[in-house]
Design a protein around this motif. Structure first.
Motif, PDB file in Angstrom:
ATOM      1  N   VAL A 167      -9.791  -7.996 -23.528  1.00  0.00           N
ATOM      2  CA  VAL A 167     -10.373  -7.024 -22.604  1.00  0.00           C
ATOM      3  C   VAL A 167      -9.601  -5.706 -22.658  1.00  0.00           C
ATOM      4  O   VAL A 167     -10.195  -4.630 -22.676  1.00  0.00           O
ATOM      5  N   LEU A 168      -8.277  -5.779 -22.710  1.00  0.00           N
ATOM      6  CA  LEU A 168      -7.476  -4.546 -22.793  1.00  0.00           C
ATOM      7  C   LEU A 168      -7.822  -3.779 -24.064  1.00  0.00           C
ATOM      8  O   LEU A 168      -7.977  -2.549 -24.041  1.00  0.00           O
ATOM      9  N   GLY A 169      -7.938  -4.499 -25.162  1.00  0.00           N
ATOM     10  CA  GLY A 169      -8.302  -3.860 -26.423  1.00  0.00           C
ATOM     11  C   GLY A 169      -9.677  -3.209 -26.346  1.00  0.00           C
ATOM     12  O   GLY A 169      -9.880  -2.082 -26.802  1.00  0.00           O
TER      13      GLY A 169
ATOM     14  N   THR B 232     -19.133  -7.115 -16.168  1.00  0.00           N
ATOM     15  CA  THR B 232     -18.628  -8.149 -17.062  1.00  0.00           C
ATOM     16  C   THR B 232     -18.075  -7.465 -18.308  1.00  0.00           C
ATOM     17  O   THR B 232     -18.838  -6.932 -19.104  1.00  0.00           O
ATOM     18  N   HIS B 233     -16.758  -7.483 -18.468  1.00  0.00           N
ATOM     19  CA  HIS B 233     -16.158  -6.743 -19.592  1.00  0.00           C
ATOM     20  C   HIS B 233     -16.367  -7.448 -20.923  1.00  0.00           C
ATOM     21  O   HIS B 233     -16.587  -6.822 -21.938  1.00  0.00           O
ATOM     22  N   ASN B 234     -16.238  -8.775 -20.920  1.00  0.00           N
ATOM     23  CA  ASN B 234     -16.441  -9.538 -22.153  1.00  0.00           C
ATOM     24  C   ASN B 234     -17.262 -10.787 -21.837  1.00  0.00           C
ATOM     25  O   ASN B 234     -16.733 -11.803 -21.415  1.00  0.00           O
TER      26      ASN B 234
ATOM     27  N   THR C  48     -12.938   0.751 -14.102  1.00  0.00           N
ATOM     28  CA  THR C  48     -13.782   0.006 -15.057  1.00  0.00           C
ATOM     29  C   THR C  48     -14.810  -0.866 -14.352  1.00  0.00           C
ATOM     30  O   THR C  48     -15.716  -1.391 -14.988  1.00  0.00           O
ATOM     31  N   GLY C  49     -14.646  -1.078 -13.061  1.00  0.00           N
ATOM     32  CA  GLY C  49     -15.607  -1.889 -12.320  1.00  0.00           C
ATOM     33  C   GLY C  49     -15.354  -3.378 -12.421  1.00  0.00           C
ATOM     34  O   GLY C  49     -16.234  -4.190 -12.114  1.00  0.00           O
ATOM     35  N   ALA C  50     -14.127  -3.775 -12.836  1.00  0.00           N
ATOM     36  CA  ALA C  50     -13.824  -5.201 -12.961  1.00  0.00           C
ATOM     37  C   ALA C  50     -13.529  -5.811 -11.596  1.00  0.00           C
ATOM     38  O   ALA C  50     -12.813  -5.215 -10.798  1.00  0.00           O
TER      39      ALA C  50
END
Lengths: 210, 782
Positions: B510-512, B665-667, B733-735
């Motif tokens: 996710v950071l990447g 949803t980031h990933n 980021t909205g996480a």
């Protein structure tokens, strides 16, 4: 039992049928009955007495011939992880309940924690590190990554071993139930079973498409 | 707003909400905060299913876990543990062990006169050249115990005259794995320690008004984390004031602080490394396990031996000493008016975390059915002579959800109402309502309920049942706790650095993704370095807060790097920075001129452009009110279908529909895995797992993985994961979190489905065949 006694864990575990137990306990000077009771080709039976200190053994490990020294009570898992520092194979339960330490011995899935190091003398041992071909991951390993068949990754090497063995022995298309059977002894606490099944099906599909 | 505050903030218009319920909202953010990603942000990397970046390391066996650390001269430690459920230590001498083969150091972990309060309590530790030698030498330690009366059963411990587990008051020990909130007060009555209560309205009045009531007792079992990698650490002293610690931990910085405190070191002189860890589920905060002083043992042995020491618990120790989910006995009383509206919810819960506190039952009863005007939830700790509990994935919630949700279904049954309709009538949270309605269609609720009832009516051997339950959890994303550093080198190399640890959730990836998104570069060009305290402050991975604390910080740092690169590009292109735009391929553009990323990087003055950033506190934008709590409340619902063999009593979870949200949803690939894992943990808790402890001898009978049953591949239901993306505007980021919500409602939904299949409730977990057969035979509650 005499000083020349040899006793292997495998010989005992083979079952409590009298002949194999007697045979595996018998020294070189015991009678022909014992010799007839076992297959002369079994390298375990031909082994010499070992212990109590370190004793040498030859094996093939991930394709390379190795001579190592191991105590008679050392498990294959301890040999791999502590002595050879080959740590892809994990210790989780240390009593054959979880599949995390699965390795292939002559192509068959075995718990390294339930196998004595000296029981693999003369045999071919494959760990997760041996699944790649000259550095390139196997199609199964690639599918595990692409389909996210791992979270913390601690069950992964055992899962890969179980599924690799299934792929090499299975004929025809694979079913979910076959894969569930192959990994029935592999515990995953993060809950990746569905993805492991999907990855194995994908690798099998890739193979049959060749 | 004061002028000073005003100069530090700005207002931005964002499109927030979910599904078709999106609207323009004004959000106040700090002045230097990038515009938060909202429903209109078109992202190309974040939000894409992305295989985890460390996947090939894990699939090749090359990933190094704490158990795999091998250092020159490293010794192996082992710990002697009390075999008694309760005993006073009368004599202890470790000297004889030093004469054993291979032993280099030994330390007592208890003093003569100490009361050792559970079977497995620390007594002494030693370090030897091999693990076999260490374990063998434990028997040479001279030790004598005086056994004392003990109590291991929660109900027995509540009786007057039961053996007293603690002589003095016990303060609550909280970790980053616990849900934030007030620690309990702690007044004690015998072994019962009064906990905090959650209350609104007047539950007594509500019950008086009720036309229909339901009252019953629900019980749940002790559940062990059973992470595959046991608690472990390796300590190496670099000099008398500095140490390096490799630790299987969810909280690198809590390990650092604990080791610094134990050994009187400066936190900065303790380096902690966790490259990979084999699961934690809440039990791995701090250097020590809740029931074992691992940090002291390993550090002190290493100091005395003058050599690095590896301390890896064996499976038995892991199951006994490293924490668990407490059991519970919950008295639930519900009242409803003639119209079916709930007038009161009252829960009185007792639970035992062994010698520790922490047996609350979460917020399901208090926060989910928030239209009920009168609610009181009281939870109390009961001490027993058993291994201590600790945070376990959504502490308190799965047991609390089980009781309230099954009670709601029983009330619905009594009133002849559809349990889903009853829920919808009492749920205020807009997202949760949407999820319930979505699930009703997707799971074919009405048709399946009817089919199951028809089977039951005709006396079929194989019966079906369908149930539903909800989760509640907060957005606990932390401000200023994580500092992420992003750098872009002259060669174009992109690095992301932060001292977070990857529990298996995929935070590396996710950071990447976040940094790749901001810089417009492929993920493959981004190297993410985490798992080391020297990589910058970070949060513990507990409370479902890692992504929401770390990902926004990564975005903010990447934006600062991009701004610096843009400035450089403007200079090179000789245009004002206002004309400059950033292409999706990372090139800088102004007018018709553009500068590819690599070329731009080559012009960097010095080695690299570097920026570090954190995130501010949650802006808290949408919706403005969060029924059930003060901060944003994460909604989730699960629908379960079970299959019951009435001849054998075997109940199987056949299908689970899990509808969840984690903000943006980031990933989706790794988030899906995490939800599936939460569901499977819940299935296992509902149907299989139970720590069994012998009442007469106080011994755990199944401290292993063969008779402590955890779900395997053949127990796997079909799991349908649906993400209902919510744009909260909470951070850049909205996480928001997902780890805990995913496991909260599973056991509850299965219990409700079991009631539907059987026709009578099984009010105790796990729902084993004997309990099912008893319920089928007419015993209520089993």
């Amino acid at each position: 039992m005499t000083g020349a006694t040899k006793l292997t864990r495998r010989g005992l575990l083979r079952g409590f049928g009298a002949a194999p137990v007697i045979a595996s306990c018998a020294g070189p000077s015991s009678g022909e009955a014992a010799a007839e009771a076992v297959s002369p080709a079994d390298p375990l039976i031909d082994a010499v007495a070992i212990g109590p200190g370190l004793a040498p053994l030859d094996l093939r490990l991930n394709g390379a011939a190795r001579t190592v020294e191991a105590a008679p009570q050392a498990t294959l898992l301890a040999l791999l992880r502590d002595q050879l520092a080959i740590t892809g194979t994990k210790e989780v339960c240390d009593r054959g309940a979880c599949g995390a330490c699965n390795v292939l011995i002559d192509g068959e899935v075995r718990s390294a924690c339930m196998t004595l190091a000296h029981d693999v003398a003369g045999r071919e041992v494959t760990t997760v590190e041996g699944l790649a071909t000259s550095g390139a991951p196997s199609p199964l390993q690639r599918a595990f990554v692409e389909l996210d068949a791992l979270q913390c990754g601690y069950c992964t090497s055992g899962m890969l071993i179980s599924c690799s063995a299934l792929l090499s022995r299975a004929r025809g298309p694979l079913s979910r139930a076959q894969i569930q059977g192959a990994i029935a002894g592999n515990l995953c606490r993060c809950g990746c079973y569905e993805q492991v099944i999907a990855a194995t099906l994908s690798a099998a599909g890739e193979r049959s498409a060749l | 707003m004061s002028q000073e505050e005003d100069s530090l903030t700005k207002n931005v218009r964002l499109r927030l909400g979910f599904a078709d319920q999106l609207r323009e909202v004004t959000v106040t953010t700090p002045k230097d905060e990038p515009r938060p990603w909202d429903a209109d942000s078109a992202l190309t990397v974040v939000g894409q299913p992305t295989p985890r970046v460390e996947g090939s390391l894990k699939a090749s066996g090359a990933a190094v876990y704490t158990h795999d650390v091998r250092l020159p001269g490293m010794l192996y430690a082992a710990i002697l543990r009390s075999p008694h459920a309760c005993a006073t230590l009368e004599h202890l001498d470790v000297a004889a062990a030093l004469a054993q083969p291979g032993v280099v150091a030994a330390v007592p972990l208890a003093k003569v006169g100490d009361r050792l309060r559970f079977a497995g309590h620390d007594v002494a530790a030693l370090a030897a050249r091999s693990r076999d030698e260490a374990r063998a030498a434990l028997s040479a330690i001279a030790v004598r115990y005086r056994p004392e009366p003990f109590v291991v059963d929660t109900l027995e411990a509540m009786q007057p005259g039961a053996p007293q587990v603690h002589a003095a008051a016990v303060s609550e020990r909280r970790t980053e794995g616990d849900e934030p909130g007030e620690a309990s007060g702690g007044a004690a009555r015998g072994n019962v320690r009064l906990g905090p209560s959650q209350s609104k309205g007047d539950h007594k009045k509500g019950l008086r008004q009720a036309k229909v009531t339901h009252s019953a007792t629900y019980t749940t079992q002790v559940h062990t984390h059973s992470a595959l990698e046991t608690h472990s650490l390796v300590v190496r002293w670099e000099d008398p004031r500095r140490m390096t610690v490799w630790c299987s931990t969810q909280g690198i910085f809590s390990v650092r602080d604990e080791m610094a405190e134990i050994f009187g070191l400066k936190p900065a002189d303790v380096r902690v490394i966790t490259e990979h860890l084999g699961g934690g589920f809440g039990a791995k905060f701090g250097a020590s396990a809740p029931g074992s002083r691992l940090g002291y043992a390993a550090g002190e042995l290493a100091r005395r031996a003058g050599a690095p020491v590896s301390l890896c618990l064996d499976r038995r120790e892991e199951q006994l000493c490293t924490g668990n989910r407490p059991d519970s006995i919950q008295q639930v009383t519900l009242g409803a008016g003639a119209d079916g509206a709930l007038t009161a919810i009252h829960v009185v819960a007792h639970g035992s975390g062994g010698i520790a506190t922490g047996a609350g039952v979460g917020r399901s009863a208090f926060g989910v059915y928030s239209r009920c005007p009168n609610i009181k939830v009281e939870s109390h700790d009961v001490f027993t002579n058993a291994g201590p509990s600790t945070a376990f994935r959504a502490p308190g919630h799965p047991q609390g959800a089980f009781a309230i949700e099954l009670a709601i279904d029983e009330l619905a049954q009594k009133m002849g109402r559809d349990p889903l309709a009853l829920r919808l009538a009492h749920v205020e949270h807009a997202v949760r309502r949407y999820q319930l309605e979505l699930g009703r269609e997707r799971f074919q609720w009405a048709a399946r309920r009817a089919e199951a009832e028809a089977r039951r009516a005709r006396g079929a051997r194989i019966r079906h049942g369908v149930g539903v339950a909800c989760s509640i959890w907060g957005d606990y994303g932390r401000a200023k706790a994580a500092v992420v550093t992003v750098s872009v080198g002259r060669d174009g190399a992109i690095f992301v650095r932060n001292g977070a640890q990857d529990l298996g959730t995929g935070i590396r990836t996710v950071l990447g993704q976040v940094v790749a998104e901001v810089l417009g570069r492929p993920l493959a060009e981004v190297t993410v370095l985490i798992g080391d305290s020297e990589l910058g402050p970070s949060v513990g991975s507990g409370g479902s807060q890692t992504t929401s604390s770390v990902a926004p910080a990564a975005r903010n740092a990447a934006e600062m790097v991009r701004a610096q690169l843009a400035e450089l590009a403007a200079r090179l292109l000789d245009r004002p920075i206002s004309e400059l735009s950033w292409g999706t391929d990372g090139s800088a553009r102004a007018g018709r001129r553009s500068l590819p990323f690599r070329e731009l990087c080559q012009k960097i003055e010095g080695e690299a452009v570097v920026a570090s950033a954190t995130r501010p506190k949650t802006y808290g934008a949408h919706p403005m009110r969060y029924p059930g709590g003060d901060n944003y409340q994460i909604a989730g619902v699960q629908f379960a279908a079970v299959e019951l063999d009435t001849w054998t009593g075997e109940l199987r979870a056949a299908e689970i529909l899990a509808i969840h949200e984690c903000g943006r949803t980031h990933n989706p690939l790794t988030a899906r895995s995490q939800v599936q894992g939460g569901v499977l943990l819940g299935v296992s808790y509902a149907l299989m797992e139970a720590r069994v402890i012998d009442r007469r001898f106080g011994q755990v009978l199944n401290p292993n993985l063969e008779s402590y049953k955890i779900a395997g591949a053949r127990d796997l239901p079909a799991i349908d994961v649906v993400f209902c993306e919510v744009h909260t505007g909470a951070n850049s980021t909205g996480a928001v979190g997902i780890g805990e919500p995913a496991t909260i409602p599973t056991a509850a939904s299965i219990a409700c489905a079991a009631l539907h299949a059987i026709g009578r409730p099984v009010r105790s977990l796990p729902i084993t065949p004997d309990r099912v057969l008893a319920a089928l035979a007419g015993q209520d509650g089993a």
